[in-house]
Design a protein around this motif. Structure first.
Motif, PDB file in Angstrom:
ATOM      1  N   ALA A   1     -17.827 -39.275 -23.044  1.00 27.24           N
ATOM      2  CA  ALA A   1     -17.998 -40.648 -22.572  1.00 27.24           C
ATOM      3  C   ALA A   1     -19.372 -40.850 -21.942  1.00 27.24           C
ATOM      4  N   MET A   2     -19.822 -39.888 -21.164  1.00 22.08           N
ATOM      5  CA  MET A   2     -21.139 -40.032 -20.546  1.00 22.08           C
ATOM      6  C   MET A   2     -22.242 -39.996 -21.587  1.00 22.08           C
ATOM      7  N   THR A   3     -22.095 -39.105 -22.569  1.00 24.04           N
ATOM      8  CA  THR A   3     -23.072 -39.069 -23.659  1.00 24.04           C
ATOM      9  C   THR A   3     -23.084 -40.386 -24.411  1.00 24.04           C
ATOM     10  N   LEU A   4     -21.907 -40.955 -24.634  1.00 23.63           N
ATOM     11  CA  LEU A   4     -21.797 -42.246 -25.321  1.00 23.63           C
ATOM     12  C   LEU A   4     -22.588 -43.320 -24.578  1.00 23.63           C
ATOM     13  N   MET A   5     -22.452 -43.365 -23.275  1.00 23.60           N
ATOM     14  CA  MET A   5     -23.146 -44.390 -22.490  1.00 23.60           C
ATOM     15  C   MET A   5     -24.655 -44.217 -22.539  1.00 23.60           C
TER      16      MET A   5
END
Length: 205
Positions: free
Chosen positions: A136-140
């Motif tokens: 999720a953090m990579t996605l953001m």
């Protein structure tokens, strides 16, 4: 974008241009970058429910207690953790053998080790949440790098989402992320604790 600038400029954005539509290719490019995230044994415990159709976004909005950004964003994404990711140990082993990371005779031992480790239900859940959160953090960050805004959310009813979107039992809703062309946050960033407040070297003794 240079990473330090990207990390500084990424903010949780709550207002989106509801008329702006991201392409499927753009969304999938972001997801492909998110899939580069690390995971134990490369089991990749993440799955993404991507909601872009207006009626589906309205349903998801209801499940998120009426928050407007859910329906205004180009896409609202339910980040799911996979409790059964350990069952892909065979795939991981085959890939490692093909790439020369491991001899073929090591496959059985690796698969057995992974399956033994994930016998504990709490470990399955912890790893599902951990892996999905890393992705999720990579996605953001990937979205920001492409000029899009995001907002991570915990304000939703996971059981309602499970029911309304027919989420299988082995996938657990970890968080939601709104994604789209947003009004970039211009207010001064909120208070952040400094390094001296969040670091303990070596031991707490």
């Amino acid at each position: 974008m240079e990473f330090l600038s990207l990390a500084n400029e990424r903010r949780s954005v709550k207002k989106y241009d509801k008329d702006y539509k991201m392409t499927k290719e753009e969304i999938e490019k972001i997801i492909e970058t998110a899939a580069l995230s690390p995971s134990a044994w490369n089991l990749q415990q993440w799955h993404f429910l991507i909601v872009t159709e207006e009626d589906k976004k309205e349903q998801l909005k209801k499940d998120a207690w009426g928050q407007p950004k859910v329906s205004d964003a180009s896409a609202s994404i339910v980040v799911l953790g996979d409790l059964n990711a350990y069952q892909r140990a065979d795939e991981v082993a085959d890939d490692w053998i093909e790439k020369g990371y491991m001899p073929e005779e090591g496959k059985a031992g690796l698969v057995d080790t992974v399956h033994q480790f994930y016998q504990d239900d709490q470990i399955k859940r912890d790893e599902a949440i951990r892996g999905a959160s890393l992705a999720a953090m990579t996605l953001m960050h990937a979205a920001k790098n492409m000029g899009y805004e995001t907002c991570p959310m915990i304000g939703f009813d996971p059981e309602a989402i499970r029911k309304d979107f027919k989420v299988p039992d082995h996938l657990i809703p970890v968080m939601m992320i709104t994604l789209g062309k947003g009004e970039a946050e211009t207010r001064e960033r909120g208070y952040r604790r400094g390094a001296k407040d969040i670091i303990t070297y070596e031991s707490f003794e």
